[in-house]
Design an enzyme around this catalytic site. Structure first.
Site, PDB file in Angstrom:
ATOM      1  N   SER A 262       9.567  -5.540   6.239  1.00  0.00           N
ATOM      2  CA  SER A 262       8.073  -5.308   7.113  1.00  0.00           C
ATOM      3  C   SER A 262       7.361  -3.582   6.198  1.00  0.00           C
ATOM      4  O   SER A 262       8.586  -2.954   6.189  1.00  0.00           O
ATOM      5  CB  SER A 262       8.453  -5.722   8.369  1.00  0.00           C
ATOM      6  OG  SER A 262       8.573  -4.676   9.053  1.00  0.00           O
ATOM      7  N   LYS A 263       6.564  -3.457   6.919  1.00  0.00           N
ATOM      8  CA  LYS A 263       5.423  -2.692   6.589  1.00  0.00           C
ATOM      9  C   LYS A 263       6.663  -1.024   7.553  1.00  0.00           C
ATOM     10  O   LYS A 263       7.050  -0.447   6.670  1.00  0.00           O
ATOM     11  CB  LYS A 263       4.311  -2.255   6.990  1.00  0.00           C
ATOM     12  CG  LYS A 263       3.494  -1.351   6.758  1.00  0.00           C
ATOM     13  CD  LYS A 263       2.418  -1.730   7.265  1.00  0.00           C
ATOM     14  CE  LYS A 263       1.798   0.306   7.957  1.00  0.00           C
ATOM     15  NZ  LYS A 263      -0.026  -0.425   8.269  1.00  0.00           N
ATOM     16  N   ARG A 264       7.086  -1.799   8.792  1.00  0.00           N
ATOM     17  CA  ARG A 264       7.294  -0.726   9.943  1.00  0.00           C
ATOM     18  C   ARG A 264       8.969  -0.796   9.348  1.00  0.00           C
ATOM     19  O   ARG A 264       9.959   0.293   9.564  1.00  0.00           O
ATOM     20  CB  ARG A 264       7.732  -1.234  11.002  1.00  0.00           C
ATOM     21  CG  ARG A 264       6.219  -1.447  11.395  1.00  0.00           C
ATOM     22  CD  ARG A 264       6.881  -0.998  13.430  1.00  0.00           C
ATOM     23  NE  ARG A 264       7.785  -0.834  13.517  1.00  0.00           N
ATOM     24  CZ  ARG A 264       8.534  -1.085  14.292  1.00  0.00           C
ATOM     25  NH1 ARG A 264       8.273  -2.310  15.058  1.00  0.00           N
ATOM     26  NH2 ARG A 264       9.562  -0.510  15.160  1.00  0.00           N
TER      27      ARG A 264
END
Ligand code: GLU
Length: 502
Positions: A262-264
């Site tokens: 994910s982006k995180r």
């Protein structure tokens, strides 16, 4: 392959393209090129609520930066266009109506809001509400109401959607190029909405209609669409159309191997997840990656060539790529490996091009002292240090001493190598270096080595302190290379300066 290959990448412009999306586009591109086919970009923008300004341009720019341009798509029209679903809006309703008229779909008067109470009610009982064979006769739709009433309600302007009438108790056999055959009990499926009350098709309907009209031969897309495959197959059957072949690509997993990347994860661990910068998020391009490196590592995230080869040009990928070697299981993303790829591709670049990218950074670092170098000098510096670098932005850190005499000396190294006798030894070396006529690597090397031997000294007594004087540290390429490049005058001036300070 006898059939003409036409594949499509069909993103929704809801934000920046994740690298997983770039990989999907890449596999489509490789497959198309391998089979002399056509790579289509279709923008699936039927969901107006999720539309994000600039996202379509971002997708196009990303594909172009990766050197995997589409053959047909927005701005590259052909007889299959237009390529934005919002511009094809007028096409879809008649297909939905066609399914209603042949009994494969029906009008349903409960729109999503009014179904909420059913959902909540089920949730409270710990169940999930599904609109399908088990309750459709009891809900308000054209199956439970008379034709007359249905018509009256529609004419009165009541909101309705068109739902697919999923067959009950059929075993559906699906085929996926990567996963093999999958069998599904259709009773478990819900009656998905095909056409919405706002006059727009849903993803499912528009996707199938367009794949059919655009004569798509192979649908290559992410695993997250596998649950939709049954409905898509049923839709092809309902229309009496031949379905394309399907290939669902494995997910790209977090570096820990658990869960989808994910982006995180990128934010937490400091690596890009987008090809180009978007808002605050730094892209691969801006982080200093070469597009060839990105394409190369993405190609190997989910596909293996069957041997140990890791470095592939785009053309080699086109030649070797096959869907049969795409894995079923998720591909773990390894940020260190992406750097390794960039390191490799940096070594392939020619020194002139690298120098050109380095000069703006150099100019910034050196401010007014820009007169101290010319581009040929920069090129030679680059050729000496590049094997230690993975990114151009590391060059300054690795090469500052080629441009500025060190102003500090590594303490630990000085303690270890700057001995009582060192100043005397190094002062005696000055006239020896001064006497060298042609100050090039081999002459410096022979002269120094001979001198060390004649004086009965050891290498360890001379070379580490000499490096400390020239570089300020014990790092860097071959010392004689550095001396030759900075030149006799600068070498001797650094020696004098260090002797005065150290
Ligand atoms: N619009 C879908 C997406 O955003 C396309 C899925 C497909 O390729 O069928 O990924």
């Amino acid at each position: 392959m006898s059939q003409k290959v036409r594949v499509r990448f069909a993103p929704s412009p809801t934000g920046p393209l994740h690298i997983g999306g770039v990989r999907t586009a890449l596999y489509n591109y490789l497959f198309a090129k391998k089979h002399n086919g056509t790579f289509v970009l279709r923008i699936e923008d039927t969901d107006q609520n999720r539309y994000v300004e600039g996202a379509e341009q971002y997708i196009v720019d990303s594909l172009n930066w990766c050197n995997i341009p589409f053959d047909e798509g927005p701005g590259k029209e052909s007889s299959y266009g237009p390529y934005r679903q919002s511009e094809r809006k007028h096409l879809y309703q008649k297909y939905a109506e066609k399914l209603v008229s042949n009994g494969k779909a029906y009008y349903a008067f409960y729109t999503s809001e009014t179904l909420d109470h059913h959902r909540k009610d089920h949730e409270a009982k710990g169940k999930t509400f599904i609109y399908n064979w088990h309750n459709r006769e009891k809900l308000s739709n054209s199956l439970s109401l008379s034709d007359k009433e249905t018509k009256a309600r529609i004419e009165a302007g009541e909101d309705f959607v068109i739902r697919f009438k999923t067959p009950h108790k059929e075993t559906l056999l699906l085929n996926d190029r990567i996963r093999g055959s999958i069998s599904i009990d259709t009773s478990l499926l819900d009656d998905k909405v095909l056409f919405k009350s706002d006059g727009m098709p849903t993803y499912h309907l528009a996707n199938i209609v367009d794949d059919h009209l655009m004569e798509i031969s192979h649908v290559i897309r992410g695993e997250e669409w596998l649950p939709s495959l049954a409905l898509h197959q049923l839709l092809y059957d309902a229309f009496g159309w031949e379905a394309p072949e399907f290939a669902h690509l494995p997910l790209i997993m977090k570096p820990t191997g658990k869960g989808k990347l994910s982006k995180r994860d990128g934010e937490k661990m400091g690596f890009p997840v987008f090809p180009l910068s978007w808002g605050e998020s730094v892209g691969y391009r801006e982080a200093g990656y070469f597009p060839e490196a990105v394409v190369n590592f993405l190609a190997l995230l989910g596909w293996n060539p069957g041997d140990e080869q890791e470095l592939f040009s785009l053309q080699e990928l086109v030649n070797t790529f096959s869907l049969d070697r795409v894995h079923k299981s998720g591909a773990r993303f390894d940020p260190e490996k992406t750097k390794w790829y960039n390191h490799q591709y940096l070594q392939f670049q020619n020194d002139d091009a690298l120098a050109e990218s380095f000069i703006p950074l150099l100019t910034k670092e050196l401010n007014a002292e820009t007169a101290a170098f010319n581009s040929d000098y920069v090129r030679q510096v680059v050729s000496l240090i590049k094997e230690r670098a993975s990114f151009v932005h590391e060059f300054w850190e690795l090469s500052s001493y080629f441009f500025l005499a060190p102003s500090t000396f590594n303490d630990k190294a000085a303690k270890k190598h700057w001995k009582e006798k060192t100043p005397e030894i190094l002062s005696q070396l000055i006239p020896v270096l001064e006497a060298i006529h042609e100050f090039d690597v081999s002459v410096i090397e022979i002269t120094c080595k001979n001198w060390i031997a004649e004086q009965g000294l050891s290498f360890g007594m001379v070379m580490p302190p000499l490096r400390l004087v020239i570089v300020g540290d014990l790092k860097g390429p071959h010392l004689f290379d550095i001396m030759a490049l900075i030149g006799k005058e600068e070498t001797i001036s650094r020696l004098r300066k260090a002797l005065a300070t150290l």
